[in-house]
Structures are given as structure tokens and as C-alpha cells.
Design a protein around this motif. Structure first.
Motif, PDB file in Angstrom:
ATOM      1  N   CYS A 109       0.854  -1.180   0.000  1.00  0.00           N
ATOM      2  CA  CYS A 109       0.000   0.000   0.000  1.00  0.00           C
ATOM      3  C   CYS A 109       0.895   1.237   0.000  1.00  0.00           C
ATOM      4  CB  CYS A 109      -0.909   0.011   1.231  1.00  0.00           C
ATOM      5  SG  CYS A 109      -2.003  -1.422   1.346  1.00  0.00           S
ATOM      6  N   THR A 110       0.587   2.190  -0.872  1.00  0.00           N
ATOM      7  CA  THR A 110       1.412   3.389  -0.979  1.00  0.00           C
ATOM      8  C   THR A 110       0.545   4.645  -1.041  1.00  0.00           C
ATOM      9  OG1 THR A 110       1.456   3.230  -3.392  1.00  0.00           O
ATOM     10  CG2 THR A 110       3.274   2.194  -2.201  1.00  0.00           C
ATOM     11  N   ARG A 111       1.159   5.730  -0.612  1.00  0.00           N
ATOM     12  CA  ARG A 111       0.502   7.039  -0.707  1.00  0.00           C
ATOM     13  C   ARG A 111       1.571   8.108  -0.752  1.00  0.00           C
ATOM     14  NH1 ARG A 111      -2.406  11.065   3.182  1.00  0.00           N
ATOM     15  NH2 ARG A 111      -3.549  12.234   1.618  1.00  0.00           N
TER      16      ARG A 111
ATOM     17  N   ASP B 251      -8.090  -6.121   7.405  1.00  0.00           N
ATOM     18  CA  ASP B 251      -8.203  -4.998   8.340  1.00  0.00           C
ATOM     19  C   ASP B 251      -7.127  -3.952   8.068  1.00  0.00           C
ATOM     20  OD1 ASP B 251     -10.392  -6.156   9.572  1.00  0.00           O
ATOM     21  OD2 ASP B 251      -9.213  -7.074  11.176  1.00  0.00           O
ATOM     22  N   PHE B 252      -5.905  -4.416   7.782  1.00  0.00           N
ATOM     23  CA  PHE B 252      -4.833  -3.466   7.473  1.00  0.00           C
ATOM     24  C   PHE B 252      -5.077  -2.787   6.132  1.00  0.00           C
ATOM     25  CE2 PHE B 252      -2.580  -5.464  10.930  1.00  0.00           C
ATOM     26  CZ  PHE B 252      -1.897  -4.394  11.474  1.00  0.00           C
ATOM     27  N   ARG B 253      -5.552  -3.537   5.159  1.00  0.00           N
ATOM     28  CA  ARG B 253      -5.864  -2.949   3.861  1.00  0.00           C
ATOM     29  C   ARG B 253      -6.893  -1.822   4.036  1.00  0.00           C
ATOM     30  NH1 ARG B 253      -6.181  -5.873  -1.527  1.00  0.00           N
ATOM     31  NH2 ARG B 253      -6.503  -4.118  -2.892  1.00  0.00           N
ATOM     32  N   SER B 254      -7.946  -2.107   4.775  1.00  0.00           N
ATOM     33  CA  SER B 254      -8.985  -1.091   5.017  1.00  0.00           C
ATOM     34  C   SER B 254      -8.416   0.125   5.734  1.00  0.00           C
ATOM     35  CB  SER B 254     -10.119  -1.684   5.854  1.00  0.00           C
ATOM     36  OG  SER B 254     -10.772  -2.697   5.151  1.00  0.00           O
TER      37      SER B 254
ATOM     38  N   ILE C  50      -7.439  -4.225  15.519  1.00  0.00           N
ATOM     39  CA  ILE C  50      -6.819  -4.933  14.394  1.00  0.00           C
ATOM     40  C   ILE C  50      -6.236  -6.275  14.792  1.00  0.00           C
ATOM     41  CG2 ILE C  50      -6.328  -2.890  12.987  1.00  0.00           C
ATOM     42  CD1 ILE C  50      -3.457  -3.012  14.114  1.00  0.00           C
ATOM     43  N   LEU C  51      -6.328  -6.619  16.064  1.00  0.00           N
ATOM     44  CA  LEU C  51      -5.813  -7.906  16.547  1.00  0.00           C
ATOM     45  C   LEU C  51      -6.966  -8.717  17.114  1.00  0.00           C
ATOM     46  CD1 LEU C  51      -2.659  -6.480  18.316  1.00  0.00           C
ATOM     47  CD2 LEU C  51      -2.711  -7.752  16.168  1.00  0.00           C
TER      48      LEU C  51
ATOM     49  N   ALA D 267      -4.267   5.558   0.905  1.00  0.00           N
ATOM     50  CA  ALA D 267      -3.280   4.717   0.228  1.00  0.00           C
ATOM     51  C   ALA D 267      -3.972   3.831  -0.798  1.00  0.00           C
ATOM     52  CB  ALA D 267      -2.531   3.856   1.248  1.00  0.00           C
ATOM     53  N   SER D 268      -3.237   3.504  -1.849  1.00  0.00           N
ATOM     54  CA  SER D 268      -3.735   2.519  -2.805  1.00  0.00           C
ATOM     55  C   SER D 268      -2.964   1.231  -2.576  1.00  0.00           C
ATOM     56  CB  SER D 268      -3.593   3.010  -4.239  1.00  0.00           C
ATOM     57  OG  SER D 268      -2.235   3.164  -4.568  1.00  0.00           O
ATOM     58  N   CYS D 269      -3.684   0.101  -2.618  1.00  0.00           N
ATOM     59  CA  CYS D 269      -3.087  -1.193  -2.283  1.00  0.00           C
ATOM     60  C   CYS D 269      -3.141  -2.133  -3.476  1.00  0.00           C
ATOM     61  CB  CYS D 269      -3.825  -1.815  -1.094  1.00  0.00           C
ATOM     62  SG  CYS D 269      -3.746  -0.818   0.414  1.00  0.00           S
ATOM     63  N   LYS D 270      -2.028  -2.844  -3.670  1.00  0.00           N
ATOM     64  CA  LYS D 270      -1.937  -3.833  -4.763  1.00  0.00           C
ATOM     65  C   LYS D 270      -1.264  -5.073  -4.238  1.00  0.00           C
ATOM     66  CE  LYS D 270      -1.338  -0.283  -8.223  1.00  0.00           C
ATOM     67  NZ  LYS D 270      -0.524   0.240  -9.253  1.00  0.00           N
TER      68      LYS D 270
END
Length: 149
Positions: free
Chosen positions: A28-30, A136-139, A126-127, A146-149
């Protein structure tokens, strides 16, 4: 009786064979720019199935203003300081020239999650059952843009 045993064994193979333990990495980046400050965030989540193995983050702040960088450094060190005594949780914040870099690595397969929750009860969100879910981390990362791939 023998037939029931064969059916149970075949069913077990089918269930076990269909349970995916896919491994991979979600990144995930931003990036953002505000005034004279550029921020670049990179989060790498290594996982098996739906659970996180490790997370490695690199957060970069660029500014020609050393006071701004020093302020960010102090704030980040204050955030990460309570985690210093936890095994499998590493963080380093450095400034080189016009760039502040914060690198963090968390090994969720070995870390004591109770320690994380004791430091900050928000970690409990998150745990779940002592494990961290990739979704959960992606969300969470997507919620900060951030965009995630």
C-alpha cells in the motif's frame, strides 16, 4: 463401516485440499505534498491466507526546513517509544539532509499481541484472537488514502 471411513477420509482430503493458504505480499502506498513538505508512505504486508506475517513500513518526509523535520522526528519517536521494549517490533527514525525516514518492522507471527494492546487499546481493533488480518490493514491504509496492490 469401512465405507463410512472412506467417505470421511475423502471428505477430509477435500476440505483440507480446498483450504487455501496462499502467501503473498500486499503493498500500500501514498504520496502527498503540502506546501514545502512531501510525504511518501509505503506499507508492505507479508501474509499467509488471511493473516499477516509481517508488516514493514517506510515513511518518508522531505522538507528543506530542518525545524520541520526535527519536529516530525520528535513526534514519531514519541509515538514509537512505548514499543521499544517489545520483541519483534523494530523502529528507526533518521534524518539525512532534507529527508526524514521512519522504518518499522513488526513480526505478527511472533510478537506478544497482549503487549501491543497494553500500550494502546486501539490495537485491539486490528488484533482479533491474537492475529492480524490482511483485510483490516488494507482497510486501514486505504482509509488514509493509500492505494493497495
Amino acid at each position: 463401516m469401512k465405507r463410512i471411513g472412506i467417505i470421511l477420509f475423502a471428505s477430509l482430503l477435500l476440505v483440507v485440499g480446498c483450504t487455501s493458504k496462499e502467501s503473498g505480499t500486499l503493498t500500500c502506498t501514498r504520496t502527498a505534498k503540502q506546501g514545502n513538505i512531501e510525504v511518501s508512505l509505503n506499507y508492505k504486508i507479508a501474509y499467509t491466507g488471511e493473516y499477516v506475517n509481517t508488516i514493514e513500513t517506510t515513511e518518508i518526509v522531505k522538507s528543506e526546513d530542518q525545524n520541520t523535520l526535527n519536529l516530525y522526528k520528535t513526534q514519531l519517536e514519541n509515538v514509537y517509544d512505548p514499543y521499544k521494549s517489545i520483541d519483534y517490533y523494530e523502529n528507526e527514525v533518521t534524518i539525512e539532509g532534507d529527508t526524514l525516514t521512519s522504518k518499522t518492522k513488526i513480526d505478527y507471527e511472533h510478537i506478544n499481541v497482549d503487549d501491543l494492546i497494553e500500550i494502546d487499546s486501539a490495537n485491539e481493533q486490528i488484533l482479533k484472537d491474537g492475529k492480524a488480518r490482511v483485510s483490516d490493514f488494507r482497510s486501514m491504509y486505504e482509509s488514509i488514502g493509500a492505494s493497495c496492490k
